[in-house]
Design a protein around this motif. Structure first.
Motif, PDB file in Angstrom:
ATOM      1  N   PHE A  65       0.185  -1.190   0.314  1.00  0.00           N
ATOM      2  CA  PHE A  65      -0.177  -0.080   0.163  1.00  0.00           C
ATOM      3  C   PHE A  65       0.928   1.247   0.011  1.00  0.00           C
ATOM      4  CE2 PHE A  65      -2.756   3.378   2.120  1.00  0.00           C
ATOM      5  CZ  PHE A  65      -3.430   3.386   1.690  1.00  0.00           C
ATOM      6  N   ALA A  66       1.489   1.318   0.724  1.00  0.00           N
ATOM      7  CA  ALA A  66       2.747   2.372   0.703  1.00  0.00           C
ATOM      8  C   ALA A  66       3.485   2.783  -0.298  1.00  0.00           C
ATOM      9  CB  ALA A  66       3.497   2.050   2.306  1.00  0.00           C
ATOM     10  N   ALA A  67       4.415   1.830  -1.185  1.00  0.00           N
ATOM     11  CA  ALA A  67       4.311   1.981  -2.739  1.00  0.00           C
ATOM     12  C   ALA A  67       3.725   2.435  -3.471  1.00  0.00           C
ATOM     13  CB  ALA A  67       4.657   0.323  -2.951  1.00  0.00           C
ATOM     14  N   ALA A  68       3.158   1.583  -3.145  1.00  0.00           N
ATOM     15  CA  ALA A  68       1.215   2.373  -4.482  1.00  0.00           C
ATOM     16  C   ALA A  68       0.800   3.410  -4.364  1.00  0.00           C
ATOM     17  CB  ALA A  68       0.062   1.035  -3.744  1.00  0.00           C
ATOM     18  N   LEU A  69       1.116   4.170  -2.856  1.00  0.00           N
ATOM     19  CA  LEU A  69       0.829   5.341  -3.040  1.00  0.00           C
ATOM     20  C   LEU A  69       1.761   6.250  -3.382  1.00  0.00           C
ATOM     21  CD1 LEU A  69      -0.988   5.698   1.268  1.00  0.00           C
ATOM     22  CD2 LEU A  69      -1.626   5.992  -1.243  1.00  0.00           C
ATOM     23  N   VAL A  70       3.310   6.386  -2.845  1.00  0.00           N
ATOM     24  CA  VAL A  70       4.102   6.640  -3.312  1.00  0.00           C
ATOM     25  C   VAL A  70       4.150   6.709  -4.555  1.00  0.00           C
ATOM     26  CG1 VAL A  70       7.048   6.473  -3.546  1.00  0.00           C
ATOM     27  CG2 VAL A  70       6.018   6.090  -1.145  1.00  0.00           C
ATOM     28  N   ALA A  71       3.827   5.290  -5.579  1.00  0.00           N
ATOM     29  CA  ALA A  71       3.988   5.679  -7.228  1.00  0.00           C
ATOM     30  C   ALA A  71       2.811   6.452  -7.279  1.00  0.00           C
ATOM     31  CB  ALA A  71       3.769   4.181  -7.509  1.00  0.00           C
ATOM     32  N   ALA A  72       1.539   6.361  -6.766  1.00  0.00           N
ATOM     33  CA  ALA A  72       0.316   7.458  -7.401  1.00  0.00           C
ATOM     34  C   ALA A  72       1.340   8.872  -7.300  1.00  0.00           C
ATOM     35  CB  ALA A  72      -0.758   7.334  -6.433  1.00  0.00           C
ATOM     36  N   GLY A  73       1.304   9.467  -5.661  1.00  0.00           N
ATOM     37  CA  GLY A  73       2.380  10.738  -5.604  1.00  0.00           C
ATOM     38  C   GLY A  73       2.838  11.101  -6.625  1.00  0.00           C
ATOM     39  N   ALA A  74       3.925  10.346  -6.725  1.00  0.00           N
ATOM     40  CA  ALA A  74       4.908  10.667  -7.615  1.00  0.00           C
ATOM     41  C   ALA A  74       3.866  11.048  -9.266  1.00  0.00           C
ATOM     42  CB  ALA A  74       5.981   9.403  -7.597  1.00  0.00           C
ATOM     43  N   GLY A  75       3.050   9.636  -9.296  1.00  0.00           N
ATOM     44  CA  GLY A  75       2.566  10.136 -10.232  1.00  0.00           C
ATOM     45  C   GLY A  75       1.726  11.549 -10.674  1.00  0.00           C
ATOM     46  N   GLY A  76       0.712  12.081  -9.333  1.00  0.00           N
ATOM     47  CA  GLY A  76       0.635  13.391  -9.410  1.00  0.00           C
ATOM     48  C   GLY A  76       1.051  14.092 -10.140  1.00  0.00           C
TER      49      GLY A  76
END
Length: 351
Positions: A65-76
């Motif tokens: 979940f943390a990795a997904a949040l980091v990826a989503a934040g970087a994409g945003g």
């Protein structure tokens, strides 16, 4: 040995014994197999150690979940950083304003795609209405002869831009003129069958007489009819938000008695069509569905009544064919409960 006899050459190399070659090949093969077994064993040991050190299921889910949040934040962040380069600049909007100021004429309207591009309202001259809606295939473009479609091709929502363009192409009399203004794309559509009303009643408010029940509502200091009691001025011409879109209308507050609006000398045709809704988006909270009633009288003759629930932007249509071709006195009576608050009412005489 005579001179004619051939000189003997070097002795041929002795041939290797077949047994030696086989032994060399066997040793090389055995060494390669042993190295492969060693590597496979080391890999198995590493896999066992990694498996034994694996996190618990809950910890694994948390890590994922943390990795997904980091990826989503970087994409945003990346998407946000690239967005200004895809949107029109202040110079592009200024060019649009100059174009509309020069070429727009009565009966023109501006459509924006995507519909959230509200900055077009600042660029368009005050005399040119702005249509901010996603689709135009069934839109009531009353009084509109030409539509300027202002599109933001690089903005999010490209699908809605294409939908708006296809809808207007289907309603156009001829191919649109296309031009680019920086990151804005402008097309001008001439509608094949424009519907031009004979009269738009909110524009005739200055000549109308208003009363609440039997009590007249004289014009107040600001020119709006001011009725006795609360909530004060009862009717005014304004633009209010209903169902996420601005609506030019008569803003009325019937309150404790029916509100009667009399328009002298209105040209009539086949019908009087209009809409009714609660002003404000979202409207003030209430409990349950609220009913409203719109009654029409023409030259003191009953011409029709419609009951509408106060939910959304409700359309109505009252037949006036028997009065077509003449200018008559039109009286609209609006009845609604006090808790409905301010209502937005429009009406137009159709040919």
């Amino acid at each position: 040995m005579s001179a004619d006899s051939p000189t003997p050459g070097p002795d041929p190399a002795p041939k290797a014994a077949p047994g030696i070659v086989r032994r060399v090949l066997r040793r090389a093969r055995d060494a390669a197999a042993e190295d492969l077994r060693t590597r496979a064993g080391a890999a198995r040991d590493a896999a066992r150690r990694a498996w034994s050190a694996r996190p618990s299921p809950r910890r694994g889910i948390a890590i994922a979940f943390a990795a997904a949040l980091v990826a989503a934040g970087a994409g945003g962040i990346l998407w946000q950083a690239r967005l200004p380069g895809r949107l029109p600049s202040a110079l592009d909007w200024a060019a649009l304003s100059a174009l509309l100021e020069r070429d727009a004429r009565p009966g023109d309207a501006v459509a924006v795609a995507p519909a959230w591009a509200e900055r077009a309202r600042l660029a368009a001259p005050a005399r040119v209405p702005v249509l901010a809606q996603a689709r135009f295939d069934r839109a009531e473009l009353t009084g509109v002869r030409r539509v300027w479609l202002v599109a933001l091709p690089g903005a999010p929502g490209r699908a809605s831009w294409l939908d708006a363009e296809l809808d207007l192409i289907a309603r156009a009399a001829r191919p649109a003129e296309r031009m680019a203004l920086g990151r804005l794309e402008v097309q001008r559509f001439e509608l094949a069958g424009p519907r031009v009303p004979l009269a738009f009643l909110p524009d005739l408010l200055a000549r109308a007489e208003v009363r609440r029940g039997d009590q007249p509502c004289p014009a107040g200091a600001d020119g709006a009819p001011a009725c006795p009691g609360e909530p004060g001025p009862s009717v005014r011409r304004s633009v209010r938000q209903v169902e996420a879109l601005p609506r030019p209308c008569l803003v009325a507050a019937p309150a404790d008695a029916p509100l009667v609006i009399s328009f002298p000398s209105v040209p009539l045709g086949s019908a009087l069509a209009g809409h009714l809704g609660r002003a404000g988006d979202p409207p003030p909270p209430t409990t349950g569905a609220l009913p409203a009633r719109v009654a029409l009288r023409v030259d003191e003759q009953e011409a029709g009544t419609v009951e509408l629930p106060l939910a959304g932007w409700r359309a109505f249509r009252l037949d006036t064919a028997r009065f077509a071709g003449s200018a008559r006195e039109v009286e609209l009576t609006l009845t609604a409960p006090a808790e409905a608050g301010a209502l937005c009412l429009d009406a137009e005489a159709l040919p």
